[in-house]
Motif scaffolding. Structure first.
Motif, mmCIF file in Angstrom:
data_model
loop_
_atom_site.group_PDB
_atom_site.id
_atom_site.type_symbol
_atom_site.label_atom_id
_atom_site.label_comp_id
_atom_site.label_asym_id
_atom_site.label_seq_id
_atom_site.Cartn_x
_atom_site.Cartn_y
_atom_site.Cartn_z
ATOM 1 N N ARG A 198 0.830 -1.209 0.000
ATOM 2 C CA ARG A 198 0.000 0.000 0.000
ATOM 3 C C ARG A 198 0.862 1.256 0.000
ATOM 4 N NH1 ARG A 198 -5.743 -0.061 0.308
ATOM 5 N NH2 ARG A 198 -6.328 -2.230 0.478
ATOM 6 N N HIS A 199 0.223 2.346 -0.320
ATOM 7 C CA HIS A 199 0.892 3.647 -0.274
ATOM 8 C C HIS A 199 1.257 3.952 1.172
ATOM 9 C CE1 HIS A 199 1.383 8.014 -0.524
ATOM 10 N NE2 HIS A 199 1.608 7.817 -1.813
ATOM 11 N N ALA A 200 2.342 4.671 1.367
ATOM 12 C CA ALA A 200 2.824 4.979 2.720
ATOM 13 C C ALA A 200 1.770 5.699 3.563
ATOM 14 C CB ALA A 200 4.087 5.822 2.642
ATOM 15 N N TYR A 201 0.894 6.461 2.922
ATOM 16 C CA TYR A 201 -0.122 7.206 3.656
ATOM 17 C C TYR A 201 -1.520 6.659 3.388
ATOM 18 C CZ TYR A 201 3.820 10.232 4.370
ATOM 19 O OH TYR A 201 5.051 10.700 4.700
ATOM 20 N N SER A 202 -1.623 5.349 3.409
ATOM 21 C CA SER A 202 -2.891 4.677 3.192
ATOM 22 C C SER A 202 -3.687 4.628 4.492
ATOM 23 C CB SER A 202 -2.622 3.254 2.699
ATOM 24 O OG SER A 202 -3.772 2.466 2.798
ATOM 25 N N LYS A 203 -4.978 4.913 4.380
ATOM 26 C CA LYS A 203 -5.859 4.826 5.544
ATOM 27 C C LYS A 203 -5.896 3.391 6.077
ATOM 28 C CE LYS A 203 -10.576 5.813 6.970
ATOM 29 N NZ LYS A 203 -11.912 6.233 6.545
ATOM 30 N N VAL A 204 -5.795 2.422 5.192
ATOM 31 C CA VAL A 204 -5.792 1.015 5.582
ATOM 32 C C VAL A 204 -4.578 0.706 6.464
ATOM 33 C CG1 VAL A 204 -5.600 -1.345 4.685
ATOM 34 C CG2 VAL A 204 -7.138 0.285 3.591
ATOM 35 N N VAL A 205 -3.424 1.263 6.119
ATOM 36 C CA VAL A 205 -2.213 1.053 6.921
ATOM 37 C C VAL A 205 -2.385 1.721 8.282
ATOM 38 C CG1 VAL A 205 0.272 1.478 7.099
ATOM 39 C CG2 VAL A 205 -0.717 0.776 4.907
ATOM 40 N N ALA A 206 -2.975 2.913 8.298
ATOM 41 C CA ALA A 206 -3.221 3.599 9.576
ATOM 42 C C ALA A 206 -4.143 2.773 10.470
ATOM 43 C CB ALA A 206 -3.824 4.982 9.325
ATOM 44 N N GLN A 207 -5.181 2.185 9.892
ATOM 45 C CA GLN A 207 -6.097 1.350 10.667
ATOM 46 C C GLN A 207 -5.390 0.100 11.186
ATOM 47 O OE1 GLN A 207 -9.106 0.978 7.644
ATOM 48 N NE2 GLN A 207 -10.388 2.573 8.552
ATOM 49 N N ALA A 208 -4.510 -0.467 10.363
ATOM 50 C CA ALA A 208 -3.750 -1.649 10.792
ATOM 51 C C ALA A 208 -2.828 -1.290 11.958
ATOM 52 C CB ALA A 208 -2.944 -2.213 9.618
ATOM 53 N N GLU A 209 -2.164 -0.139 11.870
ATOM 54 C CA GLU A 209 -1.303 0.326 12.965
ATOM 55 C C GLU A 209 -2.116 0.487 14.238
ATOM 56 O OE1 GLU A 209 1.903 0.662 13.164
ATOM 57 O OE2 GLU A 209 2.683 1.057 11.169
ATOM 58 N N ASP A 210 -3.300 1.052 14.112
ATOM 59 C CA ASP A 210 -4.174 1.270 15.262
ATOM 60 C C ASP A 210 -4.602 -0.059 15.881
ATOM 61 O OD1 ASP A 210 -5.733 3.122 16.927
ATOM 62 O OD2 ASP A 210 -7.465 2.227 15.950
ATOM 63 N N THR A 211 -4.955 -1.023 15.059
ATOM 64 C CA THR A 211 -5.360 -2.343 15.548
ATOM 65 C C THR A 211 -4.215 -3.015 16.303
ATOM 66 O OG1 THR A 211 -6.953 -2.604 13.741
ATOM 67 C CG2 THR A 211 -6.216 -4.614 14.841
ATOM 68 N N ILE A 212 -3.021 -2.911 15.767
ATOM 69 C CA ILE A 212 -1.861 -3.512 16.429
ATOM 70 C C ILE A 212 -1.549 -2.782 17.730
ATOM 71 C CG2 ILE A 212 0.630 -3.892 16.205
ATOM 72 C CD1 ILE A 212 0.040 -4.640 13.246
ATOM 73 N N ALA A 213 -1.699 -1.462 17.739
ATOM 74 C CA ALA A 213 -1.494 -0.701 18.975
ATOM 75 C C ALA A 213 -2.472 -1.168 20.048
ATOM 76 C CB ALA A 213 -1.671 0.790 18.717
ATOM 77 N N GLU A 214 -3.731 -1.355 19.685
ATOM 78 C CA GLU A 214 -4.736 -1.831 20.641
ATOM 79 C C GLU A 214 -4.374 -3.214 21.176
ATOM 80 O OE1 GLU A 214 -8.656 -1.594 18.920
ATOM 81 O OE2 GLU A 214 -8.420 0.543 18.495
ATOM 82 N N ALA A 215 -3.861 -4.081 20.303
ATOM 83 C CA ALA A 215 -3.467 -5.426 20.743
ATOM 84 C C ALA A 215 -2.320 -5.346 21.740
ATOM 85 C CB ALA A 215 -3.066 -6.274 19.533
ATOM 86 N N PHE A 216 -1.349 -4.478 21.477
ATOM 87 C CA PHE A 216 -0.240 -4.336 22.419
ATOM 88 C C PHE A 216 -0.712 -3.784 23.759
ATOM 89 C CE2 PHE A 216 2.940 -4.440 18.817
ATOM 90 C CZ PHE A 216 3.576 -5.591 19.256
ATOM 91 N N VAL A 217 -1.688 -2.891 23.744
ATOM 92 C CA VAL A 217 -2.247 -2.395 25.005
ATOM 93 C C VAL A 217 -2.894 -3.546 25.762
ATOM 94 C CG1 VAL A 217 -4.121 -0.997 25.997
ATOM 95 C CG2 VAL A 217 -2.562 0.015 24.328
ATOM 96 N N ARG A 218 -3.632 -4.373 25.073
ATOM 97 C CA ARG A 218 -4.334 -5.489 25.727
ATOM 98 C C ARG A 218 -3.381 -6.458 26.408
ATOM 99 N NH1 ARG A 218 -8.637 -7.927 21.778
ATOM 100 N NH2 ARG A 218 -9.162 -9.120 23.627
ATOM 101 N N VAL A 219 -2.165 -6.614 25.859
ATOM 102 C CA VAL A 219 -1.199 -7.534 26.483
ATOM 103 C C VAL A 219 -0.210 -6.797 27.379
ATOM 104 C CG1 VAL A 219 -1.427 -9.319 24.719
ATOM 105 C CG2 VAL A 219 0.362 -7.571 24.481
#
Length: 169
Positions: free
Chosen positions: A62-83
């Motif tokens: 994907r493009h470096a500034y893709s909304k999909v990449v931003a959402q993926a980063e956010d999902t991974i951040a939430e997972a790290f918070v959970r653990v």
């Protein structure tokens, strides 16, 4: 060549063969989305490693500034918070915000909501000085969108300010 046409980024002109990239991109997205529905902390720990690989793959597709990449980063951040891995969560949260700022601008309401997540992570890490700066920015953004009603809509902003400033002396 100007780089303007089908399958070219309107901002930077880079070319992406969207048909070729669709299937592997969707596969990487699905791998990352598995984190959202996972209830077991042990399963999250296992899935987050796969998700980090998928994120790297997604970033290459994907493009470096893709909304999909931003959402993926956010999902991974939430997972790290959970653990309980707040430092890693903060890095992914900041990455998500950086991408969203490129897409929407620095004072968009979406940034305000992402800053709320970042502030909670910063407070969990005891990084009160960064939290104070981001709370001020958050307050400015919410005031732009909600005016004097911002404190009514988000009454916990005052609590966040007090929490961030409580151990500073």
């Amino acid at each position: 060549m100007s780089g303007i046409g089908p399958e070219h980024c309107l901002s930077c002109g880079s070319y992406r063969d969207l048909g070729f990239l669709r299937r592997p991109s969707e596969s990487a997205i699905m791998d990352i989305k598995k984190l959202k529905g996972c209830a077991s902390l042990e399963a999250i720990r296992i899935l987050v490693l796969d998700s980090l690989r998928s994120l790297g793959h997604l970033r290459s597709l994907r493009h470096a500034y893709s909304k999909v990449v931003a959402q993926a980063e956010d999902t991974i951040a939430e997972a790290f918070v959970r653990v309980g891995e707040f430092k890693r969560a903060m890095l992914h949260c900041k990455e998500s915000i950086e991408i969203i700022e490129k897409l929407y601008g620095t004072n968009h309401i979406v940034i305000g909501h992402e800053l709320l997540k970042l502030v909670s992570i910063q407070l969990s890490l005891g990084d009160r000085s960064s939290a104070v700066c981001d709370i001020e920015r958050l307050g400015t953004i919410f005031s732009l969108y909600y005016g004097s009603h911002a404190t009514i809509i988000f009454p916990y902003l005052g609590d966040l300010k007090r929490e961030a400033g409580s151990s500073e002396a």
